[in-house]
Write a protein that holds these residues in place. Structure first.
Motif, short mmCIF file in Angstrom:
data_model
loop_
_atom_site.label_atom_id
_atom_site.label_comp_id
_atom_site.label_asym_id
_atom_site.label_seq_id
_atom_site.Cartn_x
_atom_site.Cartn_y
_atom_site.Cartn_z
N LYS A 9 -12.54 6.38 -0.12
CA LYS A 9 -11.51 7.10 0.63
C LYS A 9 -11.56 8.60 0.32
CE LYS A 9 -8.42 3.17 0.97
NZ LYS A 9 -7.16 2.56 0.53
N LYS A 10 -11.85 8.92 -0.93
CA LYS A 10 -11.93 10.33 -1.31
C LYS A 10 -13.12 11.01 -0.63
CE LYS A 10 -11.86 11.01 -5.75
NZ LYS A 10 -12.02 11.43 -7.15
N LEU A 11 -14.21 10.28 -0.45
CA LEU A 11 -15.38 10.83 0.22
C LEU A 11 -15.06 11.22 1.66
CD1 LEU A 11 -18.42 11.49 0.32
CD2 LEU A 11 -18.80 9.11 0.96
N VAL A 12 -14.30 10.38 2.35
CA VAL A 12 -13.93 10.68 3.74
C VAL A 12 -13.08 11.95 3.79
CG1 VAL A 12 -12.63 9.86 5.74
CG2 VAL A 12 -14.09 8.28 4.48
N SER A 13 -12.10 12.06 2.91
CA SER A 13 -11.25 13.25 2.93
C SER A 13 -12.03 14.50 2.52
CB SER A 13 -10.03 13.06 2.03
OG SER A 13 -10.41 12.95 0.69
N THR A 14 -12.99 14.35 1.62
CA THR A 14 -13.82 15.49 1.24
C THR A 14 -14.68 15.94 2.41
OG1 THR A 14 -13.88 14.71 -1.05
CG2 THR A 14 -15.56 16.29 -0.40
N CYS A 15 -15.22 15.00 3.16
CA CYS A 15 -16.02 15.35 4.34
C CYS A 15 -15.18 16.09 5.37
CB CYS A 15 -16.65 14.10 4.95
SG CYS A 15 -17.99 13.42 4.00
N VAL A 38 -22.48 12.93 10.10
CA VAL A 38 -23.03 11.57 9.97
C VAL A 38 -22.49 10.90 8.71
CG1 VAL A 38 -25.17 10.28 9.55
CG2 VAL A 38 -25.10 12.03 11.32
N LEU A 39 -22.44 11.64 7.61
CA LEU A 39 -21.91 11.09 6.36
C LEU A 39 -20.45 10.68 6.52
CD1 LEU A 39 -22.20 10.47 3.34
CD2 LEU A 39 -21.55 12.84 2.90
N ARG A 40 -19.66 11.53 7.17
CA ARG A 40 -18.25 11.23 7.39
C ARG A 40 -18.10 9.97 8.24
NH1 ARG A 40 -15.28 12.96 11.76
NH2 ARG A 40 -16.96 14.38 12.17
N HIS A 41 -18.90 9.87 9.29
CA HIS A 41 -18.83 8.69 10.16
C HIS A 41 -19.22 7.42 9.40
CE1 HIS A 41 -19.00 6.27 13.75
NE2 HIS A 41 -20.23 5.91 13.44
N GLN A 42 -20.28 7.51 8.61
CA GLN A 42 -20.71 6.34 7.82
C GLN A 42 -19.65 5.95 6.79
OE1 GLN A 42 -23.42 4.33 8.00
NE2 GLN A 42 -23.96 5.39 9.89
N ALA A 43 -19.05 6.95 6.16
CA ALA A 43 -18.03 6.66 5.15
C ALA A 43 -16.79 6.04 5.77
CB ALA A 43 -17.66 7.94 4.40
N GLN A 44 -16.46 6.43 6.99
CA GLN A 44 -15.29 5.86 7.67
C GLN A 44 -15.56 4.43 8.14
OE1 GLN A 44 -14.59 8.93 10.64
NE2 GLN A 44 -12.51 9.13 9.86
N THR A 45 -16.73 4.20 8.70
CA THR A 45 -17.00 2.89 9.28
C THR A 45 -17.44 1.86 8.24
OG1 THR A 45 -19.26 3.57 9.82
CG2 THR A 45 -17.59 3.82 11.53
N ARG A 46 -17.96 2.31 7.14
CA ARG A 46 -18.43 1.38 6.10
C ARG A 46 -17.64 1.56 4.81
NH1 ARG A 46 -24.83 0.65 6.61
NH2 ARG A 46 -24.95 0.63 8.86
N MET A 47 -16.34 1.52 4.94
CA MET A 47 -15.46 1.68 3.79
C MET A 47 -15.70 0.51 2.82
SD MET A 47 -13.17 3.73 2.54
CE MET A 47 -12.67 4.68 3.93
N PRO A 48 -15.96 0.81 1.55
CA PRO A 48 -16.24 -0.28 0.61
C PRO A 48 -15.01 -1.15 0.38
CG PRO A 48 -16.02 1.78 -0.57
CD PRO A 48 -15.98 2.11 0.89
N GLN A 49 -15.24 -2.44 0.33
CA GLN A 49 -14.18 -3.39 0.02
C GLN A 49 -14.84 -4.62 -0.61
OE1 GLN A 49 -11.90 -4.84 3.34
NE2 GLN A 49 -10.17 -5.31 2.03
N PHE A 50 -14.29 -5.06 -1.70
CA PHE A 50 -14.84 -6.20 -2.41
C PHE A 50 -13.96 -7.42 -2.15
CE2 PHE A 50 -16.23 -2.46 -4.63
CZ PHE A 50 -17.56 -2.72 -4.87
N SER A 51 -14.62 -8.53 -1.85
CA SER A 51 -13.86 -9.75 -1.62
C SER A 51 -14.59 -10.92 -2.27
CB SER A 51 -13.69 -10.01 -0.12
OG SER A 51 -14.92 -10.36 0.46
N ALA A 52 -13.85 -11.98 -2.45
CA ALA A 52 -14.41 -13.20 -3.01
C ALA A 52 -14.76 -14.13 -1.86
CB ALA A 52 -13.42 -13.85 -3.96
#
Length: 99
Positions: free
Chosen positions: A22-28, A53-67
């Motif tokens: 999330k911080k990466l998106v706001s930094t971009c 491109v980096l901002r778009h990738q960071a927004q669309t591929r937000m990391p999330q961990f699930s089981a």
């Protein structure tokens, strides 16, 4: 002892990775707003394009961990585990009091 500490560490690390995403998106967005409207050189234009491109990738591929897609691994998982553990302990104590 490992069974108690491991979920805490896992939830903390997963939450930190999500927060960094999330911080990466706001930094971009912040960097994009500081760029001049008209790029002066070809390098400026490439930098703006790369940042976009980096901002778009960071927004669309937000990391999330699930089981396995059943639940997300973060601090809410810890709260849920503690809640379930507490409820089960209360039930066990009630059964023990009846005996």
């Amino acid at each position: 002892m490992k069974t108690v500490i491991l979920p805490i560490i896992l939830a903390h690390e997963c939450s930190c990775v999500v927060a960094e995403g999330k911080k990466l998106v706001s930094t971009c967005f912040s960097c994009t707003s500081r760029l001049p409207l008209m790029p002066k050189t070809h390098e400026d234009e490439l930098f703006e394009k790369s940042l976009s491109v980096l901002r778009h990738q960071a927004q669309t591929r937000m990391p999330q961990f699930s089981a396995g897609g059943f639940f997300t691994i973060d601090y809410s998982m810890l709260a849920s585990m503690i809640g379930h553990l507490t409820a089960n302990l209360i039930i066990i104590l009630q059964f023990l009091q009846k005996q």
